[in-house]
Design an enzyme around this catalytic site. Sequence first.
Site, PDB file in Angstrom:
ATOM      1  N   HIS A 417       0.812  -1.214   0.000  1.00  0.00           N
ATOM      2  CA  HIS A 417       0.000   0.000   0.000  1.00  0.00           C
ATOM      3  C   HIS A 417       0.848   1.268   0.000  1.00  0.00           C
ATOM      4  O   HIS A 417       0.315   2.368  -0.175  1.00  0.00           O
ATOM      5  CB  HIS A 417      -0.927   0.006   1.222  1.00  0.00           C
ATOM      6  CG  HIS A 417      -2.278   0.578   0.941  1.00  0.00           C
ATOM      7  ND1 HIS A 417      -2.516   1.495  -0.068  1.00  0.00           N
ATOM      8  CD2 HIS A 417      -3.489   0.386   1.539  1.00  0.00           C
ATOM      9  CE1 HIS A 417      -3.795   1.830  -0.084  1.00  0.00           C
ATOM     10  NE2 HIS A 417      -4.399   1.182   0.883  1.00  0.00           N
ATOM     11  N   ASP A 421      -1.958   2.091  -4.982  1.00  0.00           N
ATOM     12  CA  ASP A 421      -3.223   2.577  -4.445  1.00  0.00           C
ATOM     13  C   ASP A 421      -4.303   1.509  -4.582  1.00  0.00           C
ATOM     14  O   ASP A 421      -4.257   0.665  -5.497  1.00  0.00           O
ATOM     15  CB  ASP A 421      -3.664   3.847  -5.170  1.00  0.00           C
ATOM     16  CG  ASP A 421      -2.722   5.014  -4.910  1.00  0.00           C
ATOM     17  OD1 ASP A 421      -2.078   5.017  -3.835  1.00  0.00           O
ATOM     18  OD2 ASP A 421      -2.625   5.911  -5.771  1.00  0.00           O
TER      19      ASP A 421
END
Length: 447
Positions: A417, A421
Site C-alpha cells: 500500500h 493505491d
Amino acid sequence: MGIHIIKMPDIGEGIAEVELVGWHVSVGDTVADDQPLADVMTDKATVEIPSPVVGKVVALGGNVGDVMAVGSELIRLEVEGAGNARADAAPARPSPETAGGQAEPAAPAPAPAPAPAPATPASKPEGQAHAESSTRAAAEPVTATATPAPVRQPGERPLASPAVRKRAWDMGIELRFVQGRGPAGRILHEDLDAHVQGQGAAVPAARSGYSERHDEQQVPVVGLRRKIAQKMQESKRRIPHFSYVEEIDVTELEGLRVQLNRKFGTSRGKLTLLPLLARAMVIALRDFPQINARYDDEAGVVTRYGAVHLGVATQTDAGLIVPVVRHAETRDIWSLAAEIARLAQAVRSGKAERDALSGSTITLTSLGALGGIVSTPVINHPEVGIVGVNRIVERPAIHQGAVMARKLMNLSSSFDHRVVDGMDAAQFIQAVRALLEQPALLFVETP
C-alpha cells in the site's frame, strides 16, 4: 601424508556467509576428487561443495544448521604429499564427529587441561556437555545385544544423511534417541528399522485415541525453512499489506481449457489453469506498470519493469520456493505451461539454477484444490504485488437472467500500500477478471 584444508568457497553474488544444511561425508571416510562433501544454502539456492583432492576426512568444520563465513574452514582431509596446512594445526571448529573420533591418527589430542570444578549437568556449557557425552560414548564398549539408545543433549544433532533424516521425519522418529551403528555413530537406515523393532529403544505402548499424550518434539528451523521464515518475517515487517478478493466465473475458461487439451494435449502438452492466469496477468500488467515493480524502500526508489519476470510459488518437500519464469510476456500459454512445469520439477528435485530463483517482478501463488475460499498471500519482498488463486467451486449463480450451475473461483491478491493505491489494485484485478471471463481475449493481440 599431509593435511589439506578446504575452506568455504566464494559462491559469488557478494555472498559473505552461507548455512550448512547437509554433510555427504563423515570423519574417517575416504573421498575422491570432485566427490560432493557438503550442501550449503545461500539466500537463493542450495549449492553442493565438491572435493578438489583425494583424501581421508579428519575433521568437519561445522554442524548442520551452522552459518559459516566464506573463507572459514569447511573440512580437513589427510592427503598424500605435503598438503596445504600443518598436521598439528588445530581445527577451526571441531565437530561432534571429531570429538568422538579419538582414534584418528592425523589429529593428535591437545594437552590435558586442568580439571574443571564440579558442575551440575544443567550448568555445563552445551559444547562441554556435548564433548563429554561423545567421549563417554567412545570409551564404553558396545555389546552386540540390546544396546540402549543414546541420550543426547537437546541441542546436539546426531549424524545422519539427509535421506535418513527425511525417513525418520516421515516415521515420526526423533533421531537423538536412535542408536547409530555407522562410522562415528552415524545413524543408518537399518538403525531406524532396529529402533522401530525395539532393539535401539523401547517402542511406545499403543494408545487409544482418548489417551493422554505428553510427547514433545523440537524441530530446528534450519536450511530452507529458516530462509522461508526470514523472508516471511521481512515481508510482513517491511510491507504494509492490503488484500483484495474478487470472484471470477471461469466456466468458459474451463471449457476452453478442456477443448484445447483435447485437441492439442498430445502435441503441445496439457494445460492447467496457471498458464492461462499467467497470460491474463501479463496482458493486464501492460496498463498497470506500477504493479509489475520492485520497491527499494531503503533508497526510496520504485523500479517499474517492462519485462514480466513471473514468480510461481511452488511447494516442495523442503518448503515453499519461488522459481521465476523469465520474460513471461514473450510466451504463449503452451510455452508458459512448459516453463512452469520445468521449473517446478527443477526445484522439487533440487536442481534449479540460482538464476532461476531470483529477480521476479510479481508472483503468482496457488494451492490448487486446497486453495480454500479466500486467502491473504504474503508479498514476495521487494515486489509490490502477489496474485493468489483459490479453488474452483461449482454452485448456482445467475447467468444471463437464469439460475444455473457455474464454475466460480476467487482471486485473493495482496499489494504494497506504500506504492500501490487501492483503486489501481482493484482495476488491475478487474482487468484480469475480464480476460478470464472472456478467454478468447487471451489470444487477441493489440498493437
